[in-house]
Design a protein around this motif. Structure first.
Motif, PDB file in Angstrom:
ATOM      1  N   GLN A  10       1.137  -1.225   0.084  1.00 51.09           N
ATOM      2  CA  GLN A  10       0.397  -0.254  -0.319  1.00 51.09           C
ATOM      3  C   GLN A  10       0.825   1.558   0.219  1.00 51.09           C
ATOM      4  O   GLN A  10       0.583   2.339  -1.013  1.00 51.09           O
ATOM      5  CB  GLN A  10      -1.276   0.070   1.416  1.00 51.09           C
ATOM      6  CG  GLN A  10      -2.100   0.651   0.898  1.00 51.09           C
ATOM      7  CD  GLN A  10      -2.880   0.840   2.634  1.00 51.09           C
ATOM      8  OE1 GLN A  10      -2.178   1.424   3.454  1.00 51.09           O
ATOM      9  NE2 GLN A  10      -4.637   0.814   2.465  1.00 51.09           N
ATOM     10  N   LEU A  11       2.096   1.368   0.723  1.00 49.84           N
ATOM     11  CA  LEU A  11       3.058   2.214   0.849  1.00 49.84           C
ATOM     12  C   LEU A  11       3.748   2.395  -0.544  1.00 49.84           C
ATOM     13  O   LEU A  11       3.690   3.920  -0.996  1.00 49.84           O
ATOM     14  CB  LEU A  11       3.563   2.316   2.182  1.00 49.84           C
ATOM     15  CG  LEU A  11       3.162   1.761   3.418  1.00 49.84           C
ATOM     16  CD1 LEU A  11       4.678   1.771   3.989  1.00 49.84           C
ATOM     17  CD2 LEU A  11       2.322   3.044   3.638  1.00 49.84           C
ATOM     18  N   ASP A  12       3.620   0.808  -1.873  1.00 51.74           N
ATOM     19  CA  ASP A  12       3.921   1.804  -2.596  1.00 51.74           C
ATOM     20  C   ASP A  12       3.597   2.423  -3.002  1.00 51.74           C
ATOM     21  O   ASP A  12       4.119   3.372  -4.591  1.00 51.74           O
ATOM     22  CB  ASP A  12       4.704   0.465  -3.122  1.00 51.74           C
ATOM     23  CG  ASP A  12       5.740  -0.515  -2.860  1.00 51.74           C
ATOM     24  OD1 ASP A  12       7.005   0.308  -1.811  1.00 51.74           O
ATOM     25  OD2 ASP A  12       5.820  -1.199  -2.551  1.00 51.74           O
ATOM     26  N   ARG A  13       2.056   2.075  -3.163  1.00 54.68           N
ATOM     27  CA  ARG A  13       0.946   2.752  -4.047  1.00 54.68           C
ATOM     28  C   ARG A  13       1.058   4.505  -4.235  1.00 54.68           C
ATOM     29  O   ARG A  13       0.629   4.552  -4.788  1.00 54.68           O
ATOM     30  CB  ARG A  13      -0.524   1.754  -4.259  1.00 54.68           C
ATOM     31  CG  ARG A  13      -0.469   0.478  -4.315  1.00 54.68           C
ATOM     32  CD  ARG A  13      -2.192   0.062  -4.382  1.00 54.68           C
ATOM     33  NE  ARG A  13      -2.997  -0.145  -3.710  1.00 54.68           N
ATOM     34  CZ  ARG A  13      -2.944  -1.060  -2.899  1.00 54.68           C
ATOM     35  NH1 ARG A  13      -2.009  -1.508  -2.958  1.00 54.68           N
ATOM     36  NH2 ARG A  13      -2.988  -1.006  -2.016  1.00 54.68           N
ATOM     37  N   VAL A  14       0.636   4.591  -2.802  1.00 55.59           N
ATOM     38  CA  VAL A  14       1.080   5.930  -2.419  1.00 55.59           C
ATOM     39  C   VAL A  14       2.760   6.367  -2.480  1.00 55.59           C
ATOM     40  O   VAL A  14       1.883   7.822  -3.499  1.00 55.59           O
ATOM     41  CB  VAL A  14       1.136   6.186  -0.784  1.00 55.59           C
ATOM     42  CG1 VAL A  14       1.384   7.437   0.045  1.00 55.59           C
ATOM     43  CG2 VAL A  14      -0.173   5.323   0.343  1.00 55.59           C
ATOM     44  N   ARG A  15       3.078   6.104  -2.737  1.00 59.16           N
ATOM     45  CA  ARG A  15       4.228   6.867  -3.391  1.00 59.16           C
ATOM     46  C   ARG A  15       3.687   6.658  -4.691  1.00 59.16           C
ATOM     47  O   ARG A  15       3.765   7.770  -5.218  1.00 59.16           O
ATOM     48  CB  ARG A  15       5.822   6.288  -3.250  1.00 59.16           C
ATOM     49  CG  ARG A  15       5.994   6.530  -1.433  1.00 59.16           C
ATOM     50  CD  ARG A  15       7.156   5.768  -1.737  1.00 59.16           C
ATOM     51  NE  ARG A  15       7.838   4.237  -1.859  1.00 59.16           N
ATOM     52  CZ  ARG A  15       7.230   3.108  -0.513  1.00 59.16           C
ATOM     53  NH1 ARG A  15       7.397   4.206   0.496  1.00 59.16           N
ATOM     54  NH2 ARG A  15       7.399   2.057  -0.737  1.00 59.16           N
ATOM     55  N   ARG A  16       3.313   6.043  -5.877  1.00 56.23           N
ATOM     56  CA  ARG A  16       3.191   6.044  -6.965  1.00 56.23           C
ATOM     57  C   ARG A  16       2.032   7.049  -7.907  1.00 56.23           C
ATOM     58  O   ARG A  16       2.521   8.024  -8.302  1.00 56.23           O
ATOM     59  CB  ARG A  16       2.381   4.249  -7.381  1.00 56.23           C
ATOM     60  CG  ARG A  16       2.485   4.101  -9.041  1.00 56.23           C
ATOM     61  CD  ARG A  16       2.240   2.989  -9.602  1.00 56.23           C
ATOM     62  NE  ARG A  16       0.700   2.816  -8.574  1.00 56.23           N
ATOM     63  CZ  ARG A  16       0.255   1.892  -8.643  1.00 56.23           C
ATOM     64  NH1 ARG A  16       0.996   0.486  -8.255  1.00 56.23           N
ATOM     65  NH2 ARG A  16      -0.797   1.797  -7.972  1.00 56.23           N
ATOM     66  N   ASP A  17       1.300   7.271  -6.490  1.00 55.30           N
ATOM     67  CA  ASP A  17      -0.144   7.444  -7.176  1.00 55.30           C
ATOM     68  C   ASP A  17      -0.571   8.491  -6.762  1.00 55.30           C
ATOM     69  O   ASP A  17      -1.139  10.289  -7.075  1.00 55.30           O
ATOM     70  CB  ASP A  17      -1.604   6.999  -6.499  1.00 55.30           C
ATOM     71  CG  ASP A  17      -1.452   5.293  -7.471  1.00 55.30           C
ATOM     72  OD1 ASP A  17      -1.345   5.056  -8.522  1.00 55.30           O
ATOM     73  OD2 ASP A  17      -2.578   4.115  -6.812  1.00 55.30           O
ATOM     74  N   GLY A  18       0.038   9.230  -5.403  1.00 55.95           N
ATOM     75  CA  GLY A  18       0.163  10.318  -4.928  1.00 55.95           C
ATOM     76  C   GLY A  18      -0.807  10.960  -4.432  1.00 55.95           C
ATOM     77  O   GLY A  18      -0.907  11.897  -3.050  1.00 55.95           O
TER      78      GLY A  18
END
Length: 247
Positions: free
Chosen positions: A176-184
């Motif tokens: 989920q943290l990876d998606r936060v960095r990717r999606d903003g």
């Protein structure tokens, strides 16, 4: 050498936290690790100065005094960031009528620097000055995603379950943290309180030649569903405005 008067007074004040907002003298002494007579003497001095107060006239319970709040407002994170962010937070509130948060990371927790209460009936557990877990809040997930690796390792090693929907599996949380960095942006669905969902975006600032995430702006709403793109857009505009002003 024994503890100094200052260290004992600080231990007494540190006995308070978000789960212990009112304490009797005995509870204060126990949580501070002090003899009751010592706690009584220090509490009297702190009461006279305004660092402590009574929960109500004649009450046996102590609460944190207004004098500490006044001093806290002088801290740079309060005076600088809150002042700059205030008009943008009000813009977000006007556009959404939802509860708006401004937060920073304080160690392994998220510290709420400002909050505008929304008109919708949503359970919100945060208050200005309160600290909550990074892994279970929208603003916290944003700050955790951009935190140093050692902070992420500590938090992911033992995430606490707060509701049945709190994500505590380290692998799932890391993804989920990876998606936060990717999606903003970050989102939660009833992870901090039942009936409350959140979405948040990062606020960036150039620090010593590099752009860093220094804060997060978020919203708490009853549900995301079709409103999420609109909410993310409103938050992104505000975060960009705050970032420009911080320069």
């Amino acid at each position: 050498m024994g503890a100094t008067v200052t260290s004992r007074a600080l231990a007494l004040l540190s006995a308070f936290d978000e789960h212990h907002r009112q304490l009797t003298l005995t509870e204060l002494a126990h949580r501070a690790g002090l003899p009751v007579p010592t706690a009584h003497r220090l509490a009297g001095e702190l009461l006279a100065w305004g660092a402590l107060d009574r929960a109500s006239p004649g009450s046996a319970h102590y609460v944190v005094g207004r004098r500490l709040w006044d001093l806290g407002l002088l801290a740079p994170v309060q005076t600088g960031l809150r002042h700059v962010a205030s008009p943008f937070l009000h813009d977000v509130y006007a556009a959404t009528l939802a509860t708006v948060h401004l937060a920073v990371r304080d160690g392994d927790e998220v510290l709420y620097v400002d909050r505008l209460s929304g008109r919708q009936s949503v359970p919100v557990v945060s208050e200005i000055g309160s600290r909550l877990p990074l892994h279970s809040t929208g603003v916290g997930k944003v700050l955790l995603a951009h935190a140093p690796a050692d902070v992420r390792r500590r938090v992911l090693a033992a995430p606490r379950r707060i509701t049945p929907y709190t994500i505590t599996q380290p692998g799932r949380l890391a993804a989920q943290l990876d998606r936060v960095r990717r999606d903003g942006y970050a989102q939660t669905v009833e992870e901090m309180s039942l009936g409350g969902c959140s979405v948040a975006v990062p606020v960036r600032q150039r620090v010593r030649g590099t752009v860093q995430v220094v804060a997060a702006v978020g919203l708490v709403v009853p549900h995301l569903r079709r409103d999420k793109p609109r909410l993310v857009a409103a938050l992104t505009v505000a975060a960009e405005g705050i970032s420009r002003s911080l320069r």
